[in-house]
Design an enzyme around this catalytic site. Structure first.
Site, PDB file in Angstrom:
ATOM      1  N   ASP A 119       0.856  -1.182   0.000  1.00 24.34           N
ATOM      2  CA  ASP A 119       0.000   0.000   0.000  1.00 24.34           C
ATOM      3  C   ASP A 119       0.899   1.242   0.000  1.00 24.34           C
ATOM      4  O   ASP A 119       2.120   1.160   0.126  1.00 24.34           O
ATOM      5  CB  ASP A 119      -0.992  -0.006   1.175  1.00 24.34           C
ATOM      6  CG  ASP A 119      -2.226   0.855   0.860  1.00 24.34           C
ATOM      7  OD1 ASP A 119      -2.154   1.705  -0.052  1.00 24.34           O
ATOM      8  OD2 ASP A 119      -3.268   0.692   1.526  1.00 24.34           O
TER       9      ASP A 119
HETATM   10  C1  BGC Z   1      -5.086   3.294   0.242  1.00 20.25           C
HETATM   11  C2  BGC Z   1      -5.259   2.339  -0.909  1.00 20.25           C
HETATM   12  C3  BGC Z   1      -5.131   3.085  -2.222  1.00 20.25           C
HETATM   13  C4  BGC Z   1      -3.783   3.774  -2.263  1.00 20.25           C
HETATM   14  C5  BGC Z   1      -3.494   4.493  -3.568  1.00 20.25           C
HETATM   15  C6  BGC Z   1      -3.841   4.157   0.092  1.00 20.25           C
HETATM   16  O1  BGC Z   1      -3.788   5.171   1.023  1.00 20.25           O
HETATM   17  O2  BGC Z   1      -5.047   2.563   1.439  1.00 20.25           O
HETATM   18  O3  BGC Z   1      -6.499   1.703  -0.820  1.00 20.25           O
HETATM   19  O4  BGC Z   1      -5.269   2.204  -3.291  1.00 20.25           O
HETATM   20  O5  BGC Z   1      -3.729   4.704  -1.201  1.00 20.25           O
HETATM   21  O6  BGC Z   1      -4.351   5.566  -3.751  1.00 20.25           O
END
Ligand code: BGC
Length: 756
Positions: free
Chosen positions: A259
């Site tokens: 993530d």
């Molecule tokens: C979130 C993800 C997301 C990623 C990219 C993160 O903060 O937890 O779900 O896909 O950001 O935007």
């Protein structure tokens, strides 16, 4: 093994291979981790970037892709990725709302439409679907989920993967899907986002993992790892979870992606001394792609030189990235999704709007109705409330490519349906009255404007309008950023002075229809006791206002059923229907209590017991999982089983019920089948959803609804370990229940033994 990929790999330097594992932010971001994302062009030219954020304009993406394929040494195209959570430019209801339709072919259609728009905007990889089973309404990310049940989660996962990827990723309108967040993120302690999760292998396999397994079986191309730690081990560094289970046991050979900045965050978690150790832990656990933290590009080459990471492992990860690009057809045509004229043709069309309207109407759940709905078209309506005419809120959270101006508000929808003359409108209240809270919620635009007038003056205006109308429709709820990432709430009632507004409207004596919008279950005890009708609409997306008007005037008969229980208050959270039975009280507990209407299981007795302890109110949720009314009246006949004793793996139990539409409207009813396993080697949930049928009936029409139950439906995981589970079934007594919601079921018991 592909010749193209192998040939490329054989001529790439170690640094270039590591570059393919690096995902860049579109620009420097507030965490500071994306700071290196300046000088993007020369970094692409040097082969330091494998993929990057796709939220840029098309010409810019095209220019960057040109640098990658024309000016870098190996000419490897870039993947552009973004969050396509519930639509791209055309926004569909929040995933939690979509799940309430229990219509997974409709959900697949919305995913298909989203893929059409997103790929036309250059996107090749979507950070969705989110498959975190969510049982805690305080947790803001439940909005992005399919709710509390693993079966609905698995069905949503499959539908979205099929919609995004189709059966061929190389098609120009297919994009790769990402199952996230692996795994257990929805069980954050206290519903506080990013918090630790302490889930046993038993819970993981029976509740958390089934949606991921379904997505993998459907061929999902990528998996994103959760931010949280699982019993002390952050998922990003969890070898048993990522390597032993996902790679080895499940045989997943797609991309494993961290993530956002999560590799760097291993230092904050306290399991890595510095970013170098963080890179080593994440890579050795199985993470292929570093999302934005830049730990891989900085440290992997050195870690290989020191012998702490094998170059062969880097090759394997790089091969997976190259293979993904090949499957996406990027080597044969890197620009195929970068054509502005095509994008404009397929974006926000009459068809996507029509689908959005249908999906939004099907996601509405009628929580209560004292026959005030549907409204007659000639009724004079006082439409009151801060969400009645707020375009900026209609999309809900995670609508990154949406434009507020595209959306239709309820005021616009009602006016379009019945004309200006029948609709009086007043805002009546702010969503929140506190300027600091509003500022926090306004991060993505003006979603929480605070009126210059005092709340009492706004209320007075609304009450005056209400007095002039036949019926009041109050459109209240949360701001769209009350849910989503890092958006926990400790109170689940309507925010700000909205409760005062509803009380004042009630006092007028006019029929009161409450239309609620939110990204989570709300606590609506007062509303349940005082409103004449409550229609919960989540955030319905671009066509919200038209869709709600369709439902309010009966063009669409509501058919949604809750995918997540509505608690009476935050103190009940987490709450869900599939709880295990408790040990007390002991008088009614036991196998014999099952099937008895009054106390169908020990859990119901327990609920009465808590009331006797003078806790406030019963232990049950206000609206149970599966609840949802219709303008029709659906009557359920007796539960019929074709036998009550079964034997062996291949026996099949047929359960059926007669469904009758006794009301004056045609409508759809979701008939639900649950199973319970009252004596097993583990304390099993009192009931678990196993199947459902959505039945459409004309007034006066009846239909027999059949379910075939096999041994597969009886299986569960004993799961001593995370990485070595096998589902089993334990012969004995089972409870079959069919009905309209998880708390309104007819029950019967069967014995299912091994074949002698
Ligand atoms: C979130 C993800 C997301 C990623 C990219 C993160 O903060 O937890 O779900 O896909 O950001 O935007």
């Amino acid at each position: 093994m592909s010749d193209l990929v192998e040939a490329l790999l054989s001529r790439m330097s170690l640094a270039e291979k590591v570059g393919q594992l690096n995902h860049l932010a579109a620009s420097a971001d507030s965490t500071g981790a994306g700071a290196a994302a300046t000088d993007i062009e020369s970094r692409i030219r040097r082969g330091e970037v494998g993929s990057m954020a796709g939220g840029l304009d098309l010409e810019r993406l095209k220019a960057l892709q040109r640098i990658a394929v024309a000016e870098s040494a190996n000419k490897i195209p870039l993947i552009f990725a973004i969050d396509v959570i519930h639509g791209h430019r055309t926004i569909f209801p929040l995933p939690l709302g979509l799940a309430c339709s229990w219509d997974f072919s409709l959900i697949k259609d919305t995913a298909r439409a989203a893929a059409l728009e997103a790929t036309a905007a250059g996107i090749t990889l979507a950070w969705a679907p989110m498959l975190d089973v969510s049982r805690d309404a305080r947790w803001g990310r439940c909005a992005e989920s399919a709710g509390e049940d693993p079966l609905l989660g698995a069905m949503l996962g499959r539908a979205m993967v099929e919609g995004y990827q189709q059966d061929d990723l190389a098609r120009p309108d297919s994009m790769m899907a990402t199952a996230k967040h692996f795994a257990g993120y929805g069980f954050a302690e206290g519903g506080r986002d990013y918090n630790a999760v302490d889930a046993s292998a038993y819970r993981m396999h029976n509740v958390v993992l089934p949606p991921f397994k379904a997505a993998i079986d459907a061929g999902v191309g990528a998996v994103m790892v959760g931010f949280h730690d699982l019993a002390g081990i952050p998922c990003t560094a969890h070898h048993e979870l990522l390597h032993d289970l996902l790679r080895e046991r499940w045989g997943f050979d797609g991309l494993i992606v961290s993530d956002y900045t999560a590799i760097l965050e291993l230092v904050h978690h306290g399991v890595a001394a510095d970013t170098k150790e963080a890179a080593m832990l994440a890579f050795n656990a199985g993470v292929d792609i570093d999302l934005v933290s830049e730990c891989y590009v900085r440290h992997l080459p050195e870690l290989v030189a020191e012998g702490r990471i094998a170059e062969a492992a880097i090759d394997r990860a790089c091969r997976r990235v190259l293979r993904a690009k090949e499957r996406l057809g990027l080597f044969s045509d890197p620009y195929r999704r970068l054509d502005a004229a095509h994008r404009d043709r397929v974006t926000l069309t009459t068809e996507t709007r029509r689908l959005a309207r249908k999906a939004a109407a099907k996601s509405c759940v009628l929580l209560k109705n004292n026959r005030v709905l549907p409204l007659a078209r000639r009724t004079s309506i006082a439409l009151i409330g801060p969400l009645a005419d707020s375009r900026a809120n209609m999309q809900g959270t995670w609508a990154v490519a949406a434009r507020a101006d595209d959306s239709v508000t309820l005021l616009e929808g009602l006016r379009a349906a019945v004309g200006e003359n029948h609709i009086l409108y007043a805002k009546g209240a702010n969503i929140v009255d506190n300027a600091n809270v509003a500022a926090r919620l306004n991060v993505f635009g003006e979603i929480c404007a605070i009126d210059a007038r005092a709340p009492a003056d706004m209320r007075a205006e609304a009450v005056a309008l209400a007095r002039r109308a036949d019926v009041v429709v109050a459109c209240v709820g949360e701001a769209r950023e009350h849910t989503g990432e890092s958006s926990t709430r400790s109170e689940l009632g309507l925010p700000g002075s909205q409760p005062d507004l509803l009380r004042a409207l009630r006092a007028t004596g006019k029929p009161l229809v409450v239309v609620t919008m939110s990204g989570r279950p709300l606590a609506l005890e007062w509303e349940d006791a005082n409103a004449d009708a409550i229609l919960h609409c989540w955030f319905g997306g671009t066509e919200t206002g038209n869709a709600i008007a369709d439902v309010l005037f009966g063009e669409v008969n509501p058919s949604g059923k809750l995918a997540m229980s509505f608690p009476r208050g935050a103190g009940q959270c987490p709450i869900h229907y599939a709880e295990a039975p408790t040990g007390r009280p002991i008088d009614k507990i036991g196998v014999d209590a099952h099937g008895d209407d009054e106390n169908a299981n020990g859990r119901h007795v327990f609920r009465k017991f808590t009331t006797a302890c003078r806790l406030e109110g019963p232990h049950t949720p206000l609206y149970a999982f599966g609840h949802g009314l219709s303008y029709s009246t659906f009557e359920y006949g007796a539960l019929i089983l074709d036998k009550t004793k079964l034997s062996g793996e291949h026996d099949v139990l047929h359960a059926s019920i007669e469904l009758h539409n006794a009301g004056p409207y045609a409508g759809e009813e979701i008939v639900q089948l649950y199973l319970g396993d009252p004596v097993a080697s583990r304390s099993r949930p009192v009931r678990a959803l196993k199947a459902f049928r959505k039945i459409s009936l004309q007034p006066g029409q009846s239909q027999r609804v059949d379910f075939a139950i096999t041994v597969n439906d009886l299986k569960f995981f004993r799961a001593e370990r995370l990485s070595s589970p096998e589902p089993i079934w334990e012969p004995g007594i089972f409870i079959v229940e069919i009905g309209r919601s998880s708390d309104k079921l007819a029950a019967a018991r069967v014995e299912w033994h091994v074949k002698k």
